[in-house]
Design a protein around this motif. Sequence first.
Motif, mmCIF file in Angstrom:
data_model
loop_
_atom_site.group_PDB
_atom_site.id
_atom_site.type_symbol
_atom_site.label_atom_id
_atom_site.label_comp_id
_atom_site.label_asym_id
_atom_site.label_seq_id
_atom_site.Cartn_x
_atom_site.Cartn_y
_atom_site.Cartn_z
ATOM 1 N N UNK A 1 55.978 53.666 12.128
ATOM 2 C CA UNK A 1 55.836 54.295 13.440
ATOM 3 C C UNK A 1 54.445 54.815 13.756
ATOM 4 N N UNK A 2 53.500 54.721 12.809
ATOM 5 C CA UNK A 2 52.129 55.124 13.120
ATOM 6 C C UNK A 2 51.688 56.386 12.432
ATOM 7 N N UNK A 3 50.669 56.990 12.988
ATOM 8 C CA UNK A 3 50.037 58.191 12.442
ATOM 9 C C UNK A 3 48.541 57.945 12.286
ATOM 10 N N UNK A 4 48.171 57.561 11.004
ATOM 11 C CA UNK A 4 49.024 57.531 9.818
ATOM 12 C C UNK A 4 49.514 58.926 9.459
ATOM 13 N N UNK A 5 50.692 58.991 8.969
ATOM 14 C CA UNK A 5 51.264 60.274 8.602
ATOM 15 C C UNK A 5 52.657 60.502 9.140
ATOM 16 N N UNK A 6 53.193 59.552 9.909
ATOM 17 C CA UNK A 6 54.556 59.714 10.427
ATOM 18 C C UNK A 6 55.558 59.143 9.429
ATOM 19 N N UNK A 7 56.566 59.926 9.058
ATOM 20 C CA UNK A 7 57.563 59.438 8.090
ATOM 21 C C UNK A 7 58.508 58.422 8.711
ATOM 22 N N UNK A 8 58.554 57.249 8.115
ATOM 23 C CA UNK A 8 59.405 56.195 8.651
ATOM 24 C C UNK A 8 60.881 56.488 8.533
ATOM 25 N N UNK A 9 61.282 57.260 7.510
ATOM 26 C CA UNK A 9 62.708 57.559 7.346
ATOM 27 C C UNK A 9 63.213 58.420 8.507
ATOM 28 N N UNK A 10 62.400 59.356 8.950
ATOM 29 C CA UNK A 10 62.768 60.173 10.108
ATOM 30 C C UNK A 10 62.855 59.311 11.355
ATOM 31 N N UNK A 11 61.920 58.391 11.498
ATOM 32 C CA UNK A 11 61.887 57.479 12.642
ATOM 33 C C UNK A 11 63.173 56.661 12.717
ATOM 34 N N UNK A 12 63.589 56.092 11.599
ATOM 35 C CA UNK A 12 64.795 55.268 11.590
ATOM 36 C C UNK A 12 66.030 56.113 11.865
ATOM 37 N N UNK A 13 66.120 57.282 11.238
ATOM 38 C CA UNK A 13 67.316 58.109 11.399
ATOM 39 C C UNK A 13 67.437 58.711 12.799
ATOM 40 N N UNK A 14 66.320 58.813 13.508
ATOM 41 C CA UNK A 14 66.363 59.383 14.862
ATOM 42 C C UNK A 14 66.443 58.311 15.948
ATOM 43 N N UNK A 15 65.939 57.101 15.681
ATOM 44 C CA UNK A 15 65.886 56.074 16.731
ATOM 45 C C UNK A 15 66.501 54.743 16.291
ATOM 46 N N UNK A 16 67.183 54.721 15.156
ATOM 47 C CA UNK A 16 67.700 53.464 14.626
ATOM 48 C C UNK A 16 68.585 52.699 15.593
ATOM 49 N N UNK A 17 69.478 53.392 16.273
ATOM 50 C CA UNK A 17 70.393 52.696 17.178
ATOM 51 C C UNK A 17 69.647 52.069 18.344
#
Length: 295
Positions: free
Chosen positions: A93-109
Amino acid sequence: MEQGRKANDMQSLLLPLFAFVFIGSCSGATLHGRATPANVTWGGCSSRGPPYECTTVKVPLDWQDESKGTIPLVVARLPASKTPKKGYMFYNPGGPGLPGTTFIQSTGSELQEQIGADWDVISWDPRGVGESGPSITMFDTDAAYLNFWNQLQGPGSYGTHGNLTVSSDAEFFKSQASKFDNMTITFNNLTLQQNGNSLKYVGTCAVVRDLVFLVDSIYGEGSDVNFWGISYGSAVGLYLTQMFPDRVGKVILDGVYDGEKHATVAPMKWLDQDYKSIEAALTKWTEACAAGSSS
């Protein structure tokens, strides 16, 4: 504690502006170093219940010297809900420094709606980010974190003169340039003091090598690397195509970085030029919209 977690998240977001280490060229060992794919076991996620699933995969700290040990990479995915499954898409998701796990769990659907319910959508916290190793931190306590960043708040600070459309605020902002420069230098020095030995392990080349290893471990050795990179993530995608051209599957670069500039020029030397080019592009876009609406 929650405040500490927020502090670390903010540090991860601000790190690229001041001290993130970019590797200009990838060594042969980083490029071709191999490790046996990991055995991956999926479990629950801390923030979302099923069907989301998470795991931790260990990778070499140093792809040039695997004797230096391993670090954990945390991974999250929303599995395909439709069969037969067409594939999988890794995201940064970018940054650098943004956690991808948070990105998936918040926007996965939402991501799955874009590419189809027959695709896994998956991401990871890149090394040095979120819950992945090595640990990169600038402040030992919440109090130290707040004391440092509170310099930007309060009477006579940036926080009270933030409307740059007002000439007096704009002039105040310009007058504080040297003070802000000193603050960023202090932040950079603090980062080096706290993490000097670890920073050399968190460059883009190593992140790409981790990505390929995750694909090998989760979807089978030699599988195509399908990747969607946003903002800084586009730099990861650019490096991927150059480091592993034979592994490139479906790659989408979204909000594209200048790859050459990213690899060879310190961020603080090109951020101002990026803002100017963004302004020029926005102006052309609005002019085109205005011209189109009148025809």
